[in-house]
Write a protein that holds these residues in place. Structure first.
Motif, PDB file in Angstrom:
ATOM      1  N   VAL A 158       2.366   6.465  -7.121  1.00 58.58           N
ATOM      2  CA  VAL A 158       1.426   7.445  -7.678  1.00 58.58           C
ATOM      3  C   VAL A 158       1.921   8.870  -7.418  1.00 58.58           C
ATOM      4  O   VAL A 158       1.896   9.727  -8.313  1.00 58.58           O
ATOM      5  N   LEU A 159       2.392   9.126  -6.218  1.00 62.55           N
ATOM      6  CA  LEU A 159       2.927  10.443  -5.880  1.00 62.55           C
ATOM      7  C   LEU A 159       4.140  10.771  -6.755  1.00 62.55           C
ATOM      8  O   LEU A 159       4.281  11.895  -7.243  1.00 62.55           O
ATOM      9  N   SER A 184       9.995   3.967  -4.278  1.00 61.48           N
ATOM     10  CA  SER A 184       8.881   3.044  -4.537  1.00 61.48           C
ATOM     11  C   SER A 184       9.389   1.732  -5.118  1.00 61.48           C
ATOM     12  O   SER A 184       8.865   0.663  -4.781  1.00 61.48           O
ATOM     13  N   TRP A 213       0.814  -1.222   0.000  1.00 59.76           N
ATOM     14  CA  TRP A 213       0.000   0.000   0.000  1.00 59.76           C
ATOM     15  C   TRP A 213       0.844   1.268   0.000  1.00 59.76           C
ATOM     16  O   TRP A 213       0.609   2.169  -0.826  1.00 59.76           O
ATOM     17  N   PRO A 214       1.830   1.399   0.892  1.00 62.55           N
ATOM     18  CA  PRO A 214       2.690   2.583   0.771  1.00 62.55           C
ATOM     19  C   PRO A 214       3.474   2.587  -0.544  1.00 62.55           C
ATOM     20  O   PRO A 214       3.714   3.650  -1.122  1.00 62.55           O
ATOM     21  N   MET A 254       2.411   1.541  -3.431  1.00 59.28           N
ATOM     22  CA  MET A 254       1.488   2.043  -4.442  1.00 59.28           C
ATOM     23  C   MET A 254       1.310   3.560  -4.308  1.00 59.28           C
ATOM     24  O   MET A 254       1.356   4.289  -5.295  1.00 59.28           O
ATOM     25  N   LEU A 255       1.137   4.038  -3.084  1.00 60.10           N
ATOM     26  CA  LEU A 255       0.945   5.472  -2.867  1.00 60.10           C
ATOM     27  C   LEU A 255       2.181   6.279  -3.272  1.00 60.10           C
ATOM     28  O   LEU A 255       2.060   7.335  -3.911  1.00 60.10           O
TER      29      LEU A 255
END
Length: 75
Positions: free
Chosen positions: A14-15, A38, A7-8, A10-11
């Motif tokens: 995207v960021l 990432s 989850w982090p 993925m975030l």
């Protein structure tokens, strides 16, 4: 617990994409470093999940990000 790393990852991905698309040089450079972070997060998760294709993908993406940064004048 390592299942939650996706989850982090993925975030941050995207960021990173958001910042790389910026017209600000500082934000583009920040996006580059976020992409590298990432990639690391995805590799950590992929080892835990035995997702070896994801590891290979992240290694390739890391190499392409570094190549692109060098061609663009560094990160």
């Amino acid at each position: 617990m390592l299942d939650l790393v996706q989850w982090p990852a993925m975030l941050v991905t995207v960021l990173a994409a958001w910042y790389v698309a910026s017209s600000s040089e500082f934000r583009r450079k920040l996006g580059f470093w976020l992409f590298l972070f990432s990639n690391l997060l995805w590799i950590v998760w992929a080892f835990h999940a035995s997702a070896y294709a994801v590891i290979a993908l992240q290694v390739c993406l890391t190499a392409m990000n570094i190549r692109g940064a060098k061609k663009a004048g560094g990160a």
